[in-house]
Design an enzyme around this catalytic site. Structure first.
Site, short mmCIF file in Angstrom:
data_model
loop_
_atom_site.label_atom_id
_atom_site.label_comp_id
_atom_site.label_asym_id
_atom_site.label_seq_id
_atom_site.Cartn_x
_atom_site.Cartn_y
_atom_site.Cartn_z
N ASP A 284 3.82 5.02 -7.87
CA ASP A 284 4.28 4.09 -6.84
C ASP A 284 3.03 3.49 -6.19
O ASP A 284 1.89 3.90 -6.46
CB ASP A 284 5.17 4.82 -5.81
CG ASP A 284 6.07 3.83 -5.06
OD1 ASP A 284 5.77 2.61 -5.07
OD2 ASP A 284 7.08 4.25 -4.47
C1 NOJ Z 1 6.87 0.92 -2.99
C2 NOJ Z 1 8.27 1.35 -3.27
O1 NOJ Z 1 8.41 2.74 -2.95
C3 NOJ Z 1 8.72 1.14 -4.70
O2 NOJ Z 1 10.09 1.41 -4.76
C4 NOJ Z 1 8.40 -0.26 -5.14
O3 NOJ Z 1 8.90 -0.48 -6.43
C5 NOJ Z 1 6.91 -0.46 -5.06
N1 NOJ Z 1 6.47 -0.29 -3.68
C6 NOJ Z 1 6.47 -1.83 -5.57
O4 NOJ Z 1 6.84 -2.80 -4.68
#
Ligand code: NOJ
Length: 746
Positions: A284
Site C-alpha cells: 500500500d
Molecule cells: C491507500 C489506500 O489504503 C489504498 O486502498 C489505495 O489503493 C492506495 N492508497 C492507492 O491510492
C-alpha cells in the site's frame, strides 16, 4: 476449471457458475509461451532495470518529472494519472525511449466505477447479486481502460465488523461468504471473462486483517489469531486468487506485531506457497516506509529488505526498492533470485494484459465510452437492487402525482451521493433525488433543504414544517456526506449528525406521511429516528444514478430487494456485533433490562448471561435483513438425506411463495450451524444465497445444493476439514429468521 462451492439451482435447471483461472489474451499466447517470454526479457535486464520494474510512482500530473527515470527504466508502474494524452506520453517514454521498451502498468483507484459511479462496495454487497456486480466492474473497466488505466486497486476484501471504521464503505461488510462471492464477481468484471484491451488487472486488498483495526480506528493494530485469519479473513482472498486475480496489495496494519508488508507468514507461506499465487504483490502507499513508524525496521533499507524477503514485488511510494535493493543484493541480504521472481510477477501481468502489443490508447475513442447510456442504466439498476427497505408502515410505494416536499441535506448533494473513492466521477453528471423528482413531477415538488449539509446545527424548522403542511407527502433525504466515511474517516458516534434528528422530529409535527431515505457510507445508528418516519429506505452512497433509482423505488416502479450486508446496531456501544459470533457459555436468555431493574437489586438477581443491561443482546436489524413491498413465505423445507459424507452434496428443497400484492424479488439465504466442533463455532454461517423473482401470488419449489466441503473450517489441529457431527440449517430471508432442519455428517 474450478466450480463454485455453493450451487443454487431451480428445480429443473442447474446453473453452475465457473471460476476460471486467470484469463490470457489470445494475442499473448499459451502459458508456456508467456513464461518463456518472461525469461527472455529477464535475461536481458540489468539488476538496476529489474529493480526499476519494482518501483511504482505517483504521476502527479507532470510527465516531465519522470522523463529521465523512464528512459533509464527506473519505473515499472505509475498511479494517479488519468489524462489519456499524458498516459500515452508516459508509455511512449517507457516503450520507445528506454533500453528494453517495457511498457508501464498504469494504475488508479477505480473502486466503484470510473466516470459512471456505482454504489459504494458496501452497497454493491447489499444487492447480493454477483452477476450484476460483475457487470458493474466490467463497466468500470471499459471506461477506465479506454483512458489507458489497466490496473485498479480493487476489490477491497477486508471483512469489517465495526461500523466506526470508515473503510467499511469500501468492502462487502461482515461476512466471508458474501465477500468471497462479490470478490470473484469483481475480479471477473475488471479482468473480463475473455481478456482483451478492456481488461484491467484487479488488485485484491488489503492483505490482511486491515478491517479488524482495534476500535474501528483506521490504521490501528489487529490481533487476529491464525485460526481467525484462516476461517474469516483469508477465505475471500483465496476465492479471489482462485478466480484469477492478477495482483494483491499488502495492508497498513500490523497483526499481532507484524506489519503486513513485512509479514512472511501471510505473503510467502500462505499466499505464495499454499495458494500458489504468481501474481504481482504491491505494497500500500508507503506501507513499506511505515514499517519504520511501526518500529519494525530501523530505516528504509531495513524495511525494503524485510518487504522483498517477505514476498513483496512492487513498492508503492516508499522508494525503498529503487534506493536500496541494489546494495542489498550486493551484500547478500537479498538474493538476486528473489528480485528475479518479483520481476517475473510484474512482467507476467504486463504480458497478460497485452501491454507489449498495445501500449497506447486512442484518445478520441476514450471519450465516447464514458457515461454511455448502457453504463448509466447498469448503475441505476444496481442502486435499485442495493437499497434496503428498513421500515414501511404501508405508505410505500407512493402512487399518483402527490404534492411533494423534498427536504434534507442529501436531497440535492451531487458530490456527496457519489461516496468515497469516486475520484473520477464528476458531480455534473450526478442525478440527484431532487432533480429526478422535479423532472418526474413538474410543478408538484417544493424543495426546502432544511439543512444544507449533514453536520449543520440549527434550531427551529418553521419553514420546513410549513412546507410539509402544504404537501401530501414528505420525502426527506439525509445521512452522511462522502467525506465522513472512507480511508482515515472513522467515527466514534454513529447517530445522524448535526440537527438531522431534530429535522425529522420537527417534520413529524406537520402530520404528513414521511418517507426518509438515509444515504450513507456505513450503517448508522438510526433507532431513535425510526419512530419519526412512516417508511425508511437505506441507501449506501448510490453514485451517479442515485436519484432515478430512488424515485423508482419510492414510486413502486421497482420493488426494493436489497439486504443488509452488515448488522445495523442500535447504538455504537454494541460494536462489534455481528451475526456469525461464536456461542458464549452463557447466551442471552431474555434477562432484565436497565429500566426494569428494581432498586437495590441483588447482584445475581438478574441472571448471568451475555448482554448489555441498557441495550440487550440484539441489533436493530440483523445481517441479511430487508423488506419488500410484498411478503414472502418459506415452507416445506427439507433435505434429501439425514446423513452426509464429506464428499457429498446437500440438496435442500423448499417452497417460496410471494404472499403479497406486488411482484418482487427475495434474496433467499441459507445458514448453517455446526453444533459441536474441535473449536467453538459461529451460531450461524451464510453458505448460499440467491435472488428469486416471484409474481404476486406465485409459489415455486426450489433446490439449493451445498457441497459438504463448504462446511470445512480450520479446527484445533490447524487442518482445514469438515468435522463430523450434528448440524442445523436455515433457509430464510435474513440471518435471524426461520426454523432449522437438522442433518448429520459422518
Ligand atoms: C491507500 C489506500 O489504503 C489504498 O486502498 C489505495 O489503493 C492506495 N492508497 C492507492 O491510492
Amino acid at each position: 476449471m474450478q466450480v463454485h462451492k455453493s450451487i443454487f439451482a431451480l428445480v429443473a435447471l442447474t446453473v453452475i457458475f465457473s471460476c476460471t483461472r486467470r484469463n490470457v489474451s489470445s494475442t499473448v499466447g499459451s502459458t508456456s509461451q508467456v513464461e518463456s517470454r518472461i525469461e527472455s526479457i529477464l535475461s536481458q535486464m540489468t539488476l538496476a532495470e529489474k529493480i526499476g520494474q519494482m518501483n511504482q510512482v505517483s504521476a502527479g500530473g507532470d510527465v516531465n518529472n519522470y522523463v529521465d527515470a523512464l528512459r533509464k527504466g527506473q519505473i515499472g508502474s505509475i498511479l494517479n494519472e488519468v489524462d489519456p494524452v499524458k498516459i500515452n506520453e508516459f508509455q511512449r517514454l517507457a516503450v520507445e525511449e528506454s533500453r528494453l521498451g517495457i511498457p508501464l502498468l498504469v494504475s488508479r483507484d477505480v473502486i466503484h466505477g470510473f466516470h459512471t459511479i456505482f454504489p459504494i462496495p458496501l452497497g454493491l454487497a447489499a444487492t447480493f447479486d454477483p452477476a450484476l456486480t460483475e457487470e458493474g466492474a466490467r463497466v468500470a473497466a471499459i471506461e477506465a481502460t479506454a483512458q489507458g488505466i489497466r490496473w485498479t486497486f480493487s476489490p477491497m476484501l477486508d471483512i469489517a465488523r465495526d461500523p466506526r471504521w470508515g473503510r467499511i464503505a469500501e468492502g462487502s461488510g461482515e461476512d466471508p461468504y458474501l465477500d468471497a462471492r462479490m470478490a470473484e464477481a469483481m475480479v471477473h468484471g475488471y479482468q473480463g471473462r475473455t481478456a482483451d484491451s478492456t481488461s484491467m488487472a484487479a488488485c485484491i486488498k488489503h492483505f490482511v486483517g486491515y478491517g479488524a483495526a482495534e476500535g474501528g480506528r483506521d490504521y490501528n493494530s489487529t490481533f487476529l489469531t491464525e485460526r481467525q485469519l484462516r476461517n474469516i479473513y483469508l477465505p475471500p482472498f483465496e476465492a479471489a486468487v482462485k478466480a484469477g486475480a492478477m495482483t494483491l496489495m499488502t495492508s497498513f496494519n500490523d497483526n499481532d506485531g507484524v506489519p503486513s508488508t513485512g509479514n512472511t507468514f501471510v505473503v510467502k507461506d500462505v499466499l505464495r506457497d499454499e495458494w500458489g499465487f504468481d501474481g504481482l504483490v504491491v505494497t500500500d502507499w508507503n506501507s513499506m516506509g511505515e514499517m519504520i513508524n511501526h518500529g519494525f525496521g530501523v530505516d528504509r533499507k531495513d524495511v525494503a529488505q524485510k518487504a522483498v524477503n517477505a514476498g513483496v514485488d512492487m513498492d508503492m511510494m516508499t522508494f525503498g526498492f529503487v534506493s536500496h535493493l541494489e546494495e542489498l543484493v550486493k551484500s547478500g541480504a537479498v538474493k538476486e533470485k528473489t528480485i528475479d521472481n518479483a520481476v517475473r510477477n510484474i512482467l507476467r501481468v504486463k504480458i497478460l494484459l497485452g501491454l507489449f502489443e498495445n501500449p497506447y490508447i486512442n484518445v478520441e475513442a476514450a471519450k465516447a465510452v464514458q457515461y454511455a447510456p448502457e453504463h448509466l442504466a447498469s448503475a441505476r439498476k444496481t442502486v435499485e437492487e442495493s437499497v434496503i427497505l428498513l421500515k414501511n408502515d404501508g405508505i410505500l410505494p407512493l402512487n399518483g402525482t402527490p404534492r411533494i416536499l423534498v427536504t434534507g441535506p442529501l436531497a440535492n448533494a451531487p458530490h456527496d451521493q457519489l461516496g468515497t473513492w469516486a475520484f473520477d466521477g464528476e458531480k455534473s453528471h450526478t442525478v440527484t433525488p431532487l432533480k429526478t423528482l422535479q423532472e418526474r413531477f413538474p410543478g408538484r415538488v417544493e424543495y426546502v433543504p432544511g439543512l444544507t449539509f449533514s453536520r449543520e446545527k440549527r434550531s427551529g424548522f418553521a419553514d420546513v414544517v410549513a412546507a410539509a403542511k402544504r404537501a401530501d407527502v414528505v420525502l426527506v433525504f439525509l445521512g452522511e456526506e462522502a467525506i465522513l466515511s472512507g480511508e482515515a474517516h472513522s467515527l466514534a458516534d454513529l447517530n445522524l449528525k448535526g440537527s438531522q434528528s431534530e429535522l425529522l422530529a420537527a417534520l413529524k409535527t406537520a402530520g404528513k406521511p414521511i418517507v426518509a431515505t438515509v444515504i450513507a457510507g456505513r450503517p448508522l445508528t438510526i433507532e431513535r429516528d425510526l419512530p419519526n418516519v412512516d417508511a425508511m429506505l437505506y441507501s449506501f452512497h448510490p453514485g451517479t444514478m442515485g436519484g432515478p433509482a430512488l424515485a423508482n423505488l419510492i414510486f413502486g416502479d421497482v420493488n426494493p430487494s436489497g439486504k443488509a450486508p452488515i448488522t445495523f446496531l442500535r447504538t455504537v456501544g454494541q460494536a462489534p456485533l455481528y451475526y456469525a459470533h461464536n456461542m458464549t457459555g452463557r447466551p442471552y436468555n431474555g434477562e432484565t433490562l436497565l429500566d426494569d431493574i428494581p432498586a437495590e437489586a441483588g447482584q445475581t438477581s438478574l441472571g448471568n448471561t451475555s448482554y448489555y443491561l441498557d441495550y440487550g443482546a440484539y441489533p436493530l436489524f440483523p445481517f441479511g435483513y430487508g423488506l419488500s413491498y410484498t411478503t414472502f413465505a418459506y415452507s416445506c423445507i427439507g433435505l434429501d438425506k439425514d446423513t452426509y459424507k464429506a464428499d457429498d452434496t446437500i440438496s435442500i428443497s423448499f417452497t417460496l411463495s410471494n404472499t403479497g400484492a406486488y411482484d418482487g424479488t427475495e434474496v433467499v439465504q441459507v445458514y448453517i450451524r455446526d453444533l459441536v466442533g474441535s473449536i467453538t463455532r459461529p451460531v450461524k454461517e451464510l453458505k448460499a444465497f440467491e435472488r428469486i423473482n416471484l409474481k404476486s401470488g406465485e409459489s415455486r419449489t426450489l433446490t439449493i445444493q451445498i457441497p459438504v466441503q463448504e462446511l470445512a473450517f480450520t479446527g484445533l489441529d490447524g487442518i482445514k476439514k469438515v468435522e463430523p457431527g450434528e448440524f442445523r440449517l436455515w433457509v430464510a430471508g435474513d440471518s435471524a429468521s426461520g426454523t432449522p432442519v437438522s442433518f448429520t455428517i459422518i
